[in-house]
Design a protein around this motif. Structure first.
Motif, PDB file in Angstrom:
ATOM      1  N   LYS A 156      22.513 -21.133 -26.376  1.00  0.00           N
ATOM      2  CA  LYS A 156      23.008 -22.483 -26.129  1.00  0.00           C
ATOM      3  C   LYS A 156      21.814 -23.374 -25.834  1.00  0.00           C
ATOM      4  N   LYS A 157      21.950 -24.652 -26.131  1.00  0.00           N
ATOM      5  CA  LYS A 157      20.847 -25.585 -25.977  1.00  0.00           C
ATOM      6  C   LYS A 157      20.605 -25.899 -24.500  1.00  0.00           C
ATOM      7  N   ILE A 158      19.396 -25.579 -24.030  1.00  0.00           N
ATOM      8  CA  ILE A 158      18.999 -25.900 -22.652  1.00  0.00           C
ATOM      9  C   ILE A 158      17.720 -26.721 -22.723  1.00  0.00           C
ATOM     10  N   PRO A 206      13.139 -23.349 -24.335  1.00  0.00           N
ATOM     11  CA  PRO A 206      13.469 -22.768 -25.651  1.00  0.00           C
ATOM     12  C   PRO A 206      13.692 -21.259 -25.611  1.00  0.00           C
ATOM     13  N   ILE A 207      12.995 -20.565 -24.729  1.00  0.00           N
ATOM     14  CA  ILE A 207      13.215 -19.114 -24.590  1.00  0.00           C
ATOM     15  C   ILE A 207      14.640 -18.849 -24.108  1.00  0.00           C
ATOM     16  N   ALA A 208      15.030 -19.573 -23.059  1.00  0.00           N
ATOM     17  CA  ALA A 208      16.382 -19.403 -22.515  1.00  0.00           C
ATOM     18  C   ALA A 208      17.443 -19.825 -23.530  1.00  0.00           C
ATOM     19  N   SER A 209      17.169 -20.892 -24.279  1.00  0.00           N
ATOM     20  CA  SER A 209      18.134 -21.363 -25.288  1.00  0.00           C
ATOM     21  C   SER A 209      18.391 -20.291 -26.330  1.00  0.00           C
ATOM     22  N   ALA A 251      19.693 -27.373 -13.384  1.00  0.00           N
ATOM     23  CA  ALA A 251      20.782 -26.475 -13.001  1.00  0.00           C
ATOM     24  C   ALA A 251      20.898 -25.306 -13.975  1.00  0.00           C
ATOM     25  N   GLU A 252      20.817 -25.592 -15.287  1.00  0.00           N
ATOM     26  CA  GLU A 252      20.944 -24.510 -16.268  1.00  0.00           C
ATOM     27  C   GLU A 252      19.713 -23.601 -16.253  1.00  0.00           C
ATOM     28  N   LEU A 253      18.538 -24.172 -16.021  1.00  0.00           N
ATOM     29  CA  LEU A 253      17.337 -23.341 -15.919  1.00  0.00           C
ATOM     30  C   LEU A 253      17.413 -22.426 -14.692  1.00  0.00           C
ATOM     31  N   LYS A 254      17.965 -22.957 -13.602  1.00  0.00           N
ATOM     32  CA  LYS A 254      18.113 -22.147 -12.390  1.00  0.00           C
ATOM     33  C   LYS A 254      19.024 -20.954 -12.645  1.00  0.00           C
ATOM     34  N   SER A 304       0.812  -1.229   0.000  1.00  0.00           N
ATOM     35  CA  SER A 304       0.000   0.000   0.000  1.00  0.00           C
ATOM     36  C   SER A 304       0.839   1.271   0.000  1.00  0.00           C
ATOM     37  N   LEU A 305       2.133   1.136   0.240  1.00  0.00           N
ATOM     38  CA  LEU A 305       3.016   2.301   0.181  1.00  0.00           C
ATOM     39  C   LEU A 305       3.646   2.458  -1.197  1.00  0.00           C
ATOM     40  N   GLN A 306       3.329   1.510  -2.109  1.00  0.00           N
ATOM     41  CA  GLN A 306       3.910   1.528  -3.441  1.00  0.00           C
ATOM     42  C   GLN A 306       2.813   1.673  -4.488  1.00  0.00           C
ATOM     43  N   PRO A 307       3.125   2.266  -5.658  1.00  0.00           N
ATOM     44  CA  PRO A 307       2.092   2.505  -6.673  1.00  0.00           C
ATOM     45  C   PRO A 307       1.952   1.399  -7.712  1.00  0.00           C
ATOM     46  N   TYR A 308       2.687   0.290  -7.567  1.00  0.00           N
ATOM     47  CA  TYR A 308       2.652  -0.746  -8.606  1.00  0.00           C
ATOM     48  C   TYR A 308       2.806  -2.137  -7.984  1.00  0.00           C
ATOM     49  N   LEU A 309       2.536  -3.164  -8.817  1.00  0.00           N
ATOM     50  CA  LEU A 309       2.549  -4.554  -8.371  1.00  0.00           C
ATOM     51  C   LEU A 309       3.841  -5.256  -8.784  1.00  0.00           C
ATOM     52  N   LEU A 310       4.206  -6.246  -7.972  1.00  0.00           N
ATOM     53  CA  LEU A 310       5.309  -7.150  -8.268  1.00  0.00           C
ATOM     54  C   LEU A 310       4.759  -8.569  -8.383  1.00  0.00           C
ATOM     55  N   ALA A 311       5.599  -9.484  -8.838  1.00  0.00           N
ATOM     56  CA  ALA A 311       5.174 -10.890  -8.850  1.00  0.00           C
ATOM     57  C   ALA A 311       6.375 -11.808  -8.752  1.00  0.00           C
ATOM     58  N   VAL A 312       6.157 -12.940  -8.121  1.00  0.00           N
ATOM     59  CA  VAL A 312       7.087 -14.063  -8.192  1.00  0.00           C
ATOM     60  C   VAL A 312       6.508 -15.024  -9.223  1.00  0.00           C
ATOM     61  N   VAL A 313       7.299 -15.390 -10.210  1.00  0.00           N
ATOM     62  CA  VAL A 313       6.847 -16.294 -11.266  1.00  0.00           C
ATOM     63  C   VAL A 313       7.693 -17.558 -11.249  1.00  0.00           C
ATOM     64  N   ILE A 314       7.026 -18.691 -11.160  1.00  0.00           N
ATOM     65  CA  ILE A 314       7.690 -19.987 -11.318  1.00  0.00           C
ATOM     66  C   ILE A 314       7.382 -20.426 -12.749  1.00  0.00           C
ATOM     67  N   PRO A 315       8.349 -20.340 -13.659  1.00  0.00           N
ATOM     68  CA  PRO A 315       8.055 -20.621 -15.060  1.00  0.00           C
ATOM     69  C   PRO A 315       7.941 -22.122 -15.346  1.00  0.00           C
ATOM     70  N   ASP A 316       7.175 -22.444 -16.377  1.00  0.00           N
ATOM     71  CA  ASP A 316       7.049 -23.824 -16.827  1.00  0.00           C
ATOM     72  C   ASP A 316       8.338 -24.205 -17.552  1.00  0.00           C
ATOM     73  N   PRO A 317       9.046 -25.245 -17.113  1.00  0.00           N
ATOM     74  CA  PRO A 317      10.334 -25.594 -17.737  1.00  0.00           C
ATOM     75  C   PRO A 317      10.212 -25.882 -19.233  1.00  0.00           C
ATOM     76  N   ILE A 318       9.079 -26.467 -19.650  1.00  0.00           N
ATOM     77  CA  ILE A 318       8.915 -26.811 -21.069  1.00  0.00           C
ATOM     78  C   ILE A 318       8.856 -25.558 -21.930  1.00  0.00           C
ATOM     79  N   VAL A 319       8.242 -24.501 -21.411  1.00  0.00           N
ATOM     80  CA  VAL A 319       8.140 -23.246 -22.162  1.00  0.00           C
ATOM     81  C   VAL A 319       9.400 -22.392 -21.969  1.00  0.00           C
ATOM     82  N   LEU A 320       9.957 -22.449 -20.770  1.00  0.00           N
ATOM     83  CA  LEU A 320      11.141 -21.623 -20.473  1.00  0.00           C
ATOM     84  C   LEU A 320      12.367 -22.074 -21.256  1.00  0.00           C
TER      85      LEU A 320
END
Length: 679
Positions: free
Chosen positions: A585-587, A577-580, A593-596, A559-575
């Motif tokens: 590099k192929k992940i 190819p994005i990270a790769s 370990a590499e996703l972390k 309530s002291l801030q004007p915007y929202l934050l989020a913690v996101v746990i990404p889906d490894p299957i979708v994450l």
């Protein structure tokens, strides 16, 4: 008389699914709405099931020798392997429920088990045939069932045992030591009954331990033998007789025990028999917690129509394997599971080249047909594309239902065409239900069930009113024969939830021009941002979770801030190819370990935030509802770390505590630029 399912009329007016009762409109609320096809049923209706033994008897009378309860026995322990399903018939289950019920009746009558104000019996276990066997016995012998989520922590278990005054508890062998350890804190508990046969040495050790703390240890087979020697006929049940204390999973405080009568549960199941068309001995896959009322009601419905229930092995990772063996017709689910099914199917099908082009053409062709006609089958695309998706859950699906939280219209409609079966969204286990064949019901929860009336009450603090245009909006309130009567020993919460005979659900809904309700917000978990905007955090989370990258998400505001934050746990299957692509590099999704490491890279964080922003725009979130900074983590919210309830709802306070340092650090960076979403 045996009651069968009551299908929809041949011609349904989808434009008019509920009707406003004349003379019921009041200032600050809508009129009362009833089902337009079936009207409103009550206890005087000529055809109705009002007690739980009637539910069992209705299924039994269709075919006593039909399958009822099935499980996959263990055929190897190293490695762990399960065989095909083995079954108990209605006739066999009837014999066993009479033995168990007779034993319990005798134990209470003779004073070996003592009751306070009602004869309560606890069940603490994952879903399995024995769970339902005991429950059927309780229904038939005037006992009150108290179900505990299998994953409850010791504090909640201790609280419920004492609060419900449980003198006897049926459970699995692995829970017995924990119960004996807390024996001094639960002096009311006098008998523990193991669903599992106990090795002689283990049994002797547990019994000796139990003697020192005043608790008897029994096996289910002993209870059945005792009941056979003291057999009595089932006792008559009545509509208003208490059948169950259903404890919430306790997202913020001690669990609350909803008091449910035979009439509440039986009419819930009976109302689900309207608008469906089950073939004989239809099969349900049981994996959602039976301690939750949603799963309880759909299983009671299955019994009422003479169907059968196949229980999963207990391992969520084997759920698809269980479905392959069982080939269920009915798959009750929740948005969290179905969102993953949708995301996996889209990721597998929406690929480059001819295969991806065929998939996209098939999806669009079937969606266009669905929205125009309500038909979700296609002679070509079902065979070429969607047969493989349908086969994932056994290939025989007729009905997928979802409840407990909102799910997007996009996901619902895709599942309809991918499984080419009926997919319904429900609410309040169950007070509403979408109509089969409705071409535009995706994203709605349908009209009231035949046993319910619904009204919407203004929520001035959130600017939702019954006079809103084009659709009235407000807190969804429901009443009817299936609505619980109180919270046990909890006048405060009873008074807050049950007002003037209506349950105030905490869901904000609107009613559309077709008479269908749609959940649009939550009254609870509202917080005010620094500039005065009110934000419903659960609503925002639900909007974002349809984004394929999201496996889990916690939206946080201050309530002291004007915007929202989020913690996101990404889906490894979708994450992966994005990270790769970003890291060149192929992940693979399996490389934890590499996703972390990848989720710490600012470029990956920027890309995920960009995807979330696209989802927010697509869902027409207000600017202040956009998440402006995110923290990515591969450490999920779990029941074990107390950030999820046993029904997989987020414990907001504990989720914040888990990531407090990271969230506070994001706010310390200051407000992001209004022209960029980059960190």
């Amino acid at each position: 008389m045996t009651i069968t399912t009551i299908p929809l009329p041949e011609k349904v007016d989808y434009q008019n699914q509920s009707v406003a009762v004349p003379g019921t409109k009041r200032p600050g609320q809508t009129a009362h709405y009833q089902n337009a096809v079936y009207g409103l049923l009550d206890a005087s209706s000529p055809v109705i099931l009002t007690t739980l033994p009637q539910i069992f008897d209705n299924g039994y009378n269709m075919n006593p020798d039909a399958r009822l309860l099935g499980h996959r026995p263990v055929i190897s322990t190293e490695p762990l392997k399960f065989g095909p399903y083995v079954w108990q018939t209605y006739r066999q289950v009837d014999v066993r429920r009479r033995r168990i019920g007779s034993a319990l009746h005798s134990l209470f009558q003779k004073g070996e088990l003592k009751a306070e104000d009602m004869e309560t019996v606890g069940i603490w276990s994952q879903n399995r045939p024995e769970w339902q066997l005991v429950e059927f016995a309780l229904h038939a012998y005037r006992k009150v069932g108290v179900s505990l989520y299998d994953t409850l922590g010791k504090d909640s278990v201790e609280y419920i045992i004492n609060h419900a005054q449980l003198a006897i508890l049926f459970t699995t062998a692995d829970h017995i030591p924990a119960l004996l350890k807390m024996a001094s804190k639960i002096p009311v508990l006098k008998m523990i009954v193991s669903f599992d046969p106990l090795d002689k040495q283990v049994r002797n050790a547990l019994s000796a331990w139990g003697e020192t703390v005043g608790v008897q240890i029994k096996e289910l087979s002993e209870i059945e033998s005792y009941g056979e020697a003291n057999l009595v006929d089932p006792l008559p049940a009545s509509l208003d007789q208490i059948a169950s204390l259903c404890y919430t999973s306790g997202t913020t405080s001690n669990p609350k025990g909803a008091v449910l009568t035979h009439g509440n549960l039986a009419t819930s199941a009976f109302s689900n028999m309207f608008g469906i068309d089950y073939p004989p001995n239809s099969c349900l896959l049981s994996y959602l917690p039976l301690a939750h009322i949603y799963e309880r009601v759909v299983e009671l419905t299955t019994v009422a129509v003479g169907g059968c229930i196949g229980f999963f092995t207990g391992d969520p990772l084997r759920l698809l394997e269980d479905a392959q063996f069982l080939k269920p017709h009915f798959f009750p689910s929740v948005p969290r599971v179905l969102n993953r099914v949708y995301q996996s199917a889209m990721a597998a099908g929406n690929v480059p080249g001819l295969k991806g082009a065929l998939f996209r053409t098939a999806v669009q062709t079937k969606l266009d047909q669905l929205h125009a006609t309500g038909v979700n089958t296609h002679p070509i695309w079902d065979r070429l594309v969607f047969r493989k998706i349908r086969a994932v859950l056994g290939g025989n699906l007729l009905l997928v239902s979802t409840g407990s939280a909102p799910i997007s219209a996009e996901v619902i409609d895709f599942l309809k065409i991918a499984f080419f079966c009926e997919v319904t969204e429900e609410n309040c286990g169950t007070c509403t239900h979408t109509f089969k064949g409705d071409p535009s019901c995706g994203g709605t929860i349908g009209p009231p069930q035949p046993v319910n009336e619904i009204k919407l009450v203004d929520v001035p603090s959130m600017n939702y009113t019954s006079e809103d245009k084009p659709n009235p909006r407000g807190e969804l309130c429901v009443r009817g024969m299936n609505c619980f009567i109180s919270y046990y020993k909890d006048e405060k919460n009873t008074t807050e939830t049950l007002k003037d005979g209506w349950i105030h659900t905490g869901d904000v809904a609107e009613i559309d021009s077709h008479g269908r309700f749609k959940i649009i917000d939550r009254v609870k978990n509202i917080m005010k941002l620094a500039q005065g905007e009110y934000v419903a955090l659960e609503k925002v989370e639900n909007m974002y979770t349809a984004c394929p990258i999201v496996q889990q998400m916690y939206v946080h505001g201050d309530s002291l801030q004007p915007y929202l934050l989020a913690v996101v746990i990404p889906d490894p299957i979708v994450l992966a190819p994005i990270a790769s692509t970003i890291l060149e590099k192929k992940i693979t999704p399996e490389n934890a370990a590499e996703l972390k490491d990848a989720v710490k890279d600012p470029r990956v964080i920027d890309e995920v935030l960009s995807l979330l922003t696209q989802e927010a725009k697509r869902n027409n979130l207000a600017g202040f509802e956009f998440v402006k900074r995110i923290y990515l983590s591969t450490d999920p919210f779990t029941v074990d770390d107390n950030t999820l309830t046993p029904t997989l709802k987020l414990r907001r306070k504990d989720a914040y505590a888990k990531f407090k340092t990271e969230l506070d650090g994001l706010y310390a960076l200051g407000e992001p630029s209004s022209v960029s979403n980059k960190l």
